[in-house]
Design an enzyme around this catalytic site. Sequence first.
Site, PDB file in Angstrom:
ATOM      1  N   HIS A  93       0.862  -1.196   0.000  1.00  0.00           N
ATOM      2  CA  HIS A  93       0.000   0.000   0.000  1.00  0.00           C
ATOM      3  C   HIS A  93       0.894   1.241   0.000  1.00  0.00           C
ATOM      4  CE1 HIS A  93      -2.831   3.062   1.308  1.00  0.00           C
ATOM      5  NE2 HIS A  93      -3.798   2.245   0.913  1.00  0.00           N
ATOM      6  N   GLU A 165      -4.024   1.561  -7.412  1.00  0.00           N
ATOM      7  CA  GLU A 165      -4.357   2.642  -6.484  1.00  0.00           C
ATOM      8  C   GLU A 165      -3.478   3.860  -6.759  1.00  0.00           C
ATOM      9  OE1 GLU A 165      -6.635   1.428  -2.838  1.00  0.00           O
ATOM     10  OE2 GLU A 165      -4.544   1.497  -2.279  1.00  0.00           O
ATOM     11  N   GLY A 171      -7.750   8.905  -0.633  1.00  0.00           N
ATOM     12  CA  GLY A 171      -8.146   9.804   0.450  1.00  0.00           C
ATOM     13  C   GLY A 171      -8.287  11.263   0.046  1.00  0.00           C
ATOM     14  N   SER A 211     -10.548   6.818  -3.406  1.00  0.00           N
ATOM     15  CA  SER A 211     -11.752   7.659  -3.315  1.00  0.00           C
ATOM     16  C   SER A 211     -12.992   7.019  -3.933  1.00  0.00           C
ATOM     17  CB  SER A 211     -11.491   9.045  -3.923  1.00  0.00           C
ATOM     18  OG  SER A 211     -10.529   9.732  -3.146  1.00  0.00           O
TER      19      SER A 211
HETATM   20  P1  PGA Z   1      -9.748   5.851   0.117  1.00  0.00           P
HETATM   21  O1  PGA Z   1      -8.532   4.855   0.403  1.00  0.00           O
HETATM   22  O2  PGA Z   1     -10.912   5.001  -0.351  1.00  0.00           O
HETATM   23  O3  PGA Z   1     -10.026   6.517   1.429  1.00  0.00           O
HETATM   24  O4  PGA Z   1      -9.305   6.793  -0.954  1.00  0.00           O
HETATM   25  C1  PGA Z   1      -8.231   3.812  -0.472  1.00  0.00           C
HETATM   26  C2  PGA Z   1      -7.037   3.039   0.005  1.00  0.00           C
HETATM   27  O5  PGA Z   1      -6.121   3.621   0.588  1.00  0.00           O
HETATM   28  O6  PGA Z   1      -6.979   1.810  -0.168  1.00  0.00           O
END
Ligand code: PGA
Length: 249
Positions: A93, A165, A171, A211
């Site tokens: 991640h 991602e 976020g 998001s």
């Molecule tokens: P988010 O995070 O949905 O809050 O953007 C996704 C993630 O970090 O896996």
Amino acid sequence: MKKLIIGNFKMNQTPEESKAYFTKFVAGFNGNRADVVLCPSYLSLPVATFLAKGSPVKLGAQNVSDEEEGSFTGEVSAQMLKNLGVEYVIVGHSDRRNKFKESDRLVNKKIKTALKNGLKCVLCVGESLADRNTGKTFDVIRHQIEEGVRGLYENELESVIIAYEPIWAIGTGQNASVKDVENAAKVIRKVIFESYSEKASRDIQVIYGGSLNEKNVGALLNCAGIDGGLFGRISLNVNLFLDIANNLK
Ligand code: PGA
């Protein structure tokens, strides 16, 4: 095929709060439209595995040690997770790559250790905004995948899920577009095709994260080449996340 929905709770929820969350989620989840994997903190995994036992809700960890056992103060091993009933682990991640300086090499070692112990790995890949603005998106994804799966046999890819991602979408409330996601899925499958086979590139599960919410989930999870989604913030809202998991189109 059902979509794969993964919730990454990050460093949120006490075990007490997880108890309330899992009680509600397990009772409300119908399992008709999606396979669900929830990833609370290590400390919440015992209560979560207990409450999810016998239900279609599966558990994942947010991290795992690259070592098997021994003098690694503060670490949690793949065997400990497996023994608890955890089935998945998130690896690579961007929080861990960036804030904890985890290298591709470490990510690769974690994947090997996790697979050896019978866990499935969610390998996260994705470019920064600077990479994107300088046209490096696909090179970054390619590199992270090649290094992440280095040395794995083709049959081991059955236990690897690749999560696209983009860091700028995590976020931020700014999700990638359908076109971005479809292009990334194409590149991911191309890399697997070149390193393994046509079959492997077709069979590997590719998901999107960044998001995701109740409004964009339909469009983004139905992109060509996408098998599911990795949710951060939204997954902490039990009612909303249940609604997404139960009613996915
Ligand atoms: P988010 O995070 O949905 O809050 O953007 C996704 C993630 O970090 O896996």
